[in-house]
Design a protein around this motif. Structure first.
Motif, PDB file in Angstrom:
ATOM      1  N   LYS A 131      16.726  45.389  40.934  1.00  0.00           N
ATOM      2  CA  LYS A 131      18.015  44.740  40.703  1.00  0.00           C
ATOM      3  C   LYS A 131      18.836  44.717  41.984  1.00  0.00           C
ATOM      4  CE  LYS A 131      18.117  46.258  35.929  1.00  0.00           C
ATOM      5  NZ  LYS A 131      18.976  46.612  34.817  1.00  0.00           N
ATOM      6  N   GLU A 132      18.710  45.770  42.777  1.00  0.00           N
ATOM      7  CA  GLU A 132      19.496  45.851  44.008  1.00  0.00           C
ATOM      8  C   GLU A 132      18.854  45.032  45.123  1.00  0.00           C
ATOM      9  OE1 GLU A 132      20.549  50.316  42.513  1.00  0.00           O
ATOM     10  OE2 GLU A 132      19.332  50.104  44.286  1.00  0.00           O
ATOM     11  N   VAL A 133      17.539  45.200  45.244  1.00  0.00           N
ATOM     12  CA  VAL A 133      16.832  44.532  46.338  1.00  0.00           C
ATOM     13  C   VAL A 133      16.892  43.010  46.203  1.00  0.00           C
ATOM     14  CG1 VAL A 133      14.595  44.289  47.484  1.00  0.00           C
ATOM     15  CG2 VAL A 133      15.330  46.523  46.710  1.00  0.00           C
ATOM     16  N   SER A 134      16.945  42.508  44.953  1.00  0.00           N
ATOM     17  CA  SER A 134      17.015  41.048  44.833  1.00  0.00           C
ATOM     18  C   SER A 134      18.341  40.522  45.402  1.00  0.00           C
ATOM     19  CB  SER A 134      16.763  40.569  43.405  1.00  0.00           C
ATOM     20  OG  SER A 134      17.388  41.392  42.488  1.00  0.00           O
ATOM     21  N   TYR A 135      19.390  41.318  45.311  1.00  0.00           N
ATOM     22  CA  TYR A 135      20.652  40.916  45.945  1.00  0.00           C
ATOM     23  C   TYR A 135      20.527  40.967  47.473  1.00  0.00           C
ATOM     24  CZ  TYR A 135      23.607  40.558  41.824  1.00  0.00           C
ATOM     25  OH  TYR A 135      24.177  40.149  40.652  1.00  0.00           O
ATOM     26  N   HIS A 136      19.836  41.987  47.974  1.00  0.00           N
ATOM     27  CA  HIS A 136      19.660  42.097  49.430  1.00  0.00           C
ATOM     28  C   HIS A 136      18.939  40.864  49.957  1.00  0.00           C
ATOM     29  CE1 HIS A 136      19.405  46.771  48.805  1.00  0.00           C
ATOM     30  NE2 HIS A 136      20.533  46.266  48.383  1.00  0.00           N
TER      31      HIS A 136
ATOM     32  N   ASP B 154      41.211  29.349  44.731  1.00  0.00           N
ATOM     33  CA  ASP B 154      41.758  28.270  45.548  1.00  0.00           C
ATOM     34  C   ASP B 154      43.046  27.690  44.969  1.00  0.00           C
ATOM     35  OD1 ASP B 154      39.765  28.452  47.483  1.00  0.00           O
ATOM     36  OD2 ASP B 154      38.382  27.284  46.256  1.00  0.00           O
ATOM     37  N   ASP B 155      43.405  28.142  43.762  1.00  0.00           N
ATOM     38  CA  ASP B 155      44.689  27.688  43.212  1.00  0.00           C
ATOM     39  C   ASP B 155      45.809  28.661  43.557  1.00  0.00           C
ATOM     40  OD1 ASP B 155      43.971  25.258  42.278  1.00  0.00           O
ATOM     41  OD2 ASP B 155      43.386  25.957  40.283  1.00  0.00           O
ATOM     42  N   CYS B 156      45.643  29.922  43.134  1.00  0.00           N
ATOM     43  CA  CYS B 156      46.736  30.863  43.426  1.00  0.00           C
ATOM     44  C   CYS B 156      46.529  31.581  44.764  1.00  0.00           C
ATOM     45  CB  CYS B 156      46.933  31.851  42.278  1.00  0.00           C
ATOM     46  SG  CYS B 156      45.656  33.113  42.124  1.00  0.00           S
ATOM     47  N   GLN B 157      45.405  31.296  45.413  1.00  0.00           N
ATOM     48  CA  GLN B 157      45.128  31.820  46.770  1.00  0.00           C
ATOM     49  C   GLN B 157      44.893  33.331  46.834  1.00  0.00           C
ATOM     50  OE1 GLN B 157      44.751  29.743  49.501  1.00  0.00           O
ATOM     51  NE2 GLN B 157      45.021  28.080  48.057  1.00  0.00           N
ATOM     52  N   GLU B 158      44.757  33.976  45.666  1.00  0.00           N
ATOM     53  CA  GLU B 158      44.560  35.430  45.684  1.00  0.00           C
ATOM     54  C   GLU B 158      43.073  35.778  45.786  1.00  0.00           C
ATOM     55  OE1 GLU B 158      46.594  38.175  45.493  1.00  0.00           O
ATOM     56  OE2 GLU B 158      48.340  36.876  45.759  1.00  0.00           O
ATOM     57  N   PRO B 159      42.727  36.764  46.583  1.00  0.00           N
ATOM     58  CA  PRO B 159      41.347  37.265  46.563  1.00  0.00           C
ATOM     59  C   PRO B 159      41.150  38.177  45.352  1.00  0.00           C
ATOM     60  CG  PRO B 159      42.650  38.509  48.138  1.00  0.00           C
ATOM     61  CD  PRO B 159      43.587  37.521  47.501  1.00  0.00           C
ATOM     62  N   PHE B 160      39.943  38.246  44.840  1.00  0.00           N
ATOM     63  CA  PHE B 160      39.687  39.166  43.721  1.00  0.00           C
ATOM     64  C   PHE B 160      38.226  39.562  43.690  1.00  0.00           C
ATOM     65  CE2 PHE B 160      39.013  34.906  42.047  1.00  0.00           C
ATOM     66  CZ  PHE B 160      37.872  35.019  41.276  1.00  0.00           C
ATOM     67  N   ASP B 161      37.949  40.652  42.987  1.00  0.00           N
ATOM     68  CA  ASP B 161      36.575  41.139  42.842  1.00  0.00           C
ATOM     69  C   ASP B 161      35.911  40.503  41.621  1.00  0.00           C
ATOM     70  OD1 ASP B 161      36.053  42.871  44.950  1.00  0.00           O
ATOM     71  OD2 ASP B 161      37.085  44.542  43.992  1.00  0.00           O
ATOM     72  N   TYR B 162      34.624  40.257  41.738  1.00  0.00           N
ATOM     73  CA  TYR B 162      33.829  39.801  40.596  1.00  0.00           C
ATOM     74  C   TYR B 162      32.747  40.845  40.360  1.00  0.00           C
ATOM     75  CZ  TYR B 162      29.816  37.420  38.436  1.00  0.00           C
ATOM     76  OH  TYR B 162      28.741  37.110  37.652  1.00  0.00           O
ATOM     77  N   PHE B 163      32.635  41.304  39.124  1.00  0.00           N
ATOM     78  CA  PHE B 163      31.625  42.308  38.802  1.00  0.00           C
ATOM     79  C   PHE B 163      30.276  41.608  38.655  1.00  0.00           C
ATOM     80  CE2 PHE B 163      29.541  45.872  37.049  1.00  0.00           C
ATOM     81  CZ  PHE B 163      30.346  46.976  37.310  1.00  0.00           C
ATOM     82  N   LYS B 164      29.351  41.895  39.587  1.00  0.00           N
ATOM     83  CA  LYS B 164      28.065  41.188  39.580  1.00  0.00           C
ATOM     84  C   LYS B 164      27.251  41.505  38.334  1.00  0.00           C
ATOM     85  CE  LYS B 164      26.894  42.707  43.704  1.00  0.00           C
ATOM     86  NZ  LYS B 164      26.349  42.900  45.050  1.00  0.00           N
ATOM     87  N   CYS B 165      26.585  40.482  37.848  1.00  0.00           N
ATOM     88  CA  CYS B 165      25.707  40.670  36.700  1.00  0.00           C
ATOM     89  C   CYS B 165      24.469  41.453  37.139  1.00  0.00           C
ATOM     90  CB  CYS B 165      25.315  39.309  36.155  1.00  0.00           C
ATOM     91  SG  CYS B 165      23.905  39.364  35.084  1.00  0.00           S
ATOM     92  N   LEU B 166      24.111  42.443  36.371  1.00  0.00           N
ATOM     93  CA  LEU B 166      22.934  43.244  36.699  1.00  0.00           C
ATOM     94  C   LEU B 166      22.092  43.359  35.446  1.00  0.00           C
ATOM     95  CD1 LEU B 166      22.157  44.647  39.350  1.00  0.00           C
ATOM     96  CD2 LEU B 166      22.984  46.759  38.391  1.00  0.00           C
ATOM     97  N   LYS B 167      20.936  42.661  35.438  1.00  0.00           N
ATOM     98  CA  LYS B 167      20.106  42.717  34.239  1.00  0.00           C
ATOM     99  C   LYS B 167      18.678  42.997  34.581  1.00  0.00           C
ATOM    100  CE  LYS B 167      23.051  40.262  31.268  1.00  0.00           C
ATOM    101  NZ  LYS B 167      23.433  39.137  30.507  1.00  0.00           N
TER     102      LYS B 167
END
Lengths: 251, 167
Positions: A131-136, B154-167
């Motif tokens: 899961k991590e390496v695929s992001y790398h 690009d509307d409010c110009q704020e940076p933010f974090d996105y929680f990456k999907c991990l499956k």
């Protein structure tokens, strides 16, 4: 260090991640932009996490009174089994990303096989690692394309990096005695089975990056058997400094 | 244990577990995050199985210590074991956790195929947690921690974090 084949087999996998993590860690605070700096250290952290899992396992089966810290920090140069590719220095950003890309493609292919190993611990580490390496891999492929298909200068530097690093790729598929034994015992992965796929995948990205796939057939090896390039000593001096200066520190 | 299988958590331990949060996302308790795979009391000792989100996640050691501390405060001894299999997935974050996360300013993980699109910059799907616009773009695949990517609205110009999907 103990001499069982499984112990040595674990090191041939884990040392790659440790040494590459160390190289990436060197860039902490020195990356070309804040975002890439953070990305590279995040990748370093993932690799270090995987390394710890491997070394904890190796320490457990070593039968000696070893800890993960001993294994990581108290071996001499000849006892590290990482491939030559990962110990190459961060000369410029393209070189760092080229090294990362050439390793990531291999690493993911290996993890995909290792997750089916009957050795439960190795399989679990690999499954998590995938899961991590695929992001790398996504990150480094993306940069190779961006730099290759970028400005005249970025293209030239990326090509130069790939041309230079190419000679270390064949070693990834060279099998040490420990690896051969691990394959024979059914827990190890025969890396030669995905050699062709590796070069196919690498070539595909290089072509998309409008780079030339090197034709160089002169390869070098030795790292997996402890014979390293001159870069390794300097790297280890840094890596081992804390543990040797303040013995018995814990990770 | 499969991905869908519920973790084995003893009912009476839940109130204590709820007080322990992820040091990097303090609004999320360890239960919201789904990192506790087992918590049972045996012979007066609370045995906890903890799974890391990422292999090198530095929060795990802190969480382990925090768990022990939380139980010692009610006079119980806790043992924490780190397990890797099955590997943690963003599917294990509770719906309540996802909502808290968004309120806190972190965009929730999309599905795996969507995640690929957004991280490759092919589709605009990630919603800005500040203004709700999907007119956002990826700044970096790696954000402030290994589990997040950095986006900008690009509307409010704020940076933010996105929680990456991990499956």
């Amino acid at each position: 260090m103990p001499n069982s084949f499984i112990f040595n087999y674990i090191l041939t996998i884990a040392d790659n991640s440790l040494i590459l993590a160390q190289r990436l860690g060197e860039l902490c605070g020195h990356g070309p932009s804040l975002e890439t700096d953070i990305a590279l250290t995040n990748i370093s952290l993932d690799l270090l996490g995987q390394t710890r899992s491997y070394y904890q396992y190796a320490a457990k089966i070593s039968g000696e009174n070893k800890t993960e810290d001993d294994i990581a920090f108290l071996r001499i140069e000849r006892e590290y089994n990482n491939c030559l590719l990962v110990e190459q220095p961060n000369t410029h950003f393209g070189y760092t990303l080229g090294r990362q890309f050439l390793f990531d493609v291999y690493h993911l292919l290996l993890m995909e096989k290792l997750q089916h190993s009957p050795d439960e611990t190795l399989a679990a580490i690999a499954k998590k690692g995938i899961k991590e390496v695929s992001y790398h891999k996504r990150f480094s492929s993306d940069w190779v394309k961006r730099l290759g298909d970028g400005t005249e200068e970025s293209k030239a530097k990326m090509q130069e990096a790939i041309d230079d690093l190419w000679r270390f790729t064949d070693e990834l598929f060279y099998m040490t005695e420990a690896e051969k034994q691990a394959v024979k015992e059914g827990i190890g992965i025969d890396v030669s089975t995905f050699k062709e796929k590796y070069y196919e995948e690498v070539s595909e990205v290089l072509k998309e990056a409008t780079l030339t796939v090197p034709e160089n057939k002169y390869f070098t090896k030795g790292g997996k058997e402890g014979i390293h390039t001159e870069q390794m000593g300097y790297l280890l001096a840094d890596l081992q400094y804390m543990q040797r200066t303040y013995p018995n520190m814990q990770w | 244990m499969t991905l869908t299988e519920k973790p084995n958590i003893q009912e009476n331990l839940i109130p204590v577990l709820k007080t322990v949060s992820d040091p990097e996302i303090p609004v999320l308790s360890v239960l919201d995050l789904g990192v506790i795979r087992e918590a049972v009391e045996e012979n007066g000792i609370v045995k906890i199985k903890l799974t890391p989100t990422y292999s090198g996640c530095p929060a795990m050691d802190v969480i382990g210590d925090d768990l022990k501390k939380a139980f010692s405060e009610i006079g119980k001894k806790a043992e924490v074991e780190l397990i890797l299999s099955p590997a943690w997935s963003t599917d294990w974050i509770s719906e309540e956790g996802l909502q808290k996360m968004e309120k806190y300013g972190i965009a929730r993980p999309l599905s795996e195929s969507h995640d690929k699109d957004v991280l490759l910059g092919e589709k605009k799907l990630v919603k800005c947690p500040q203004c709700g616009s999907t007119n956002t773009h990826l700044v970096s695949q790696f954000g402030s921690t290994a589990c997040k990517a950095l986006f900008k609205c690009d509307d409010c110009q704020e940076p933010f974090d996105y929680f990456k999907c991990l499956k």
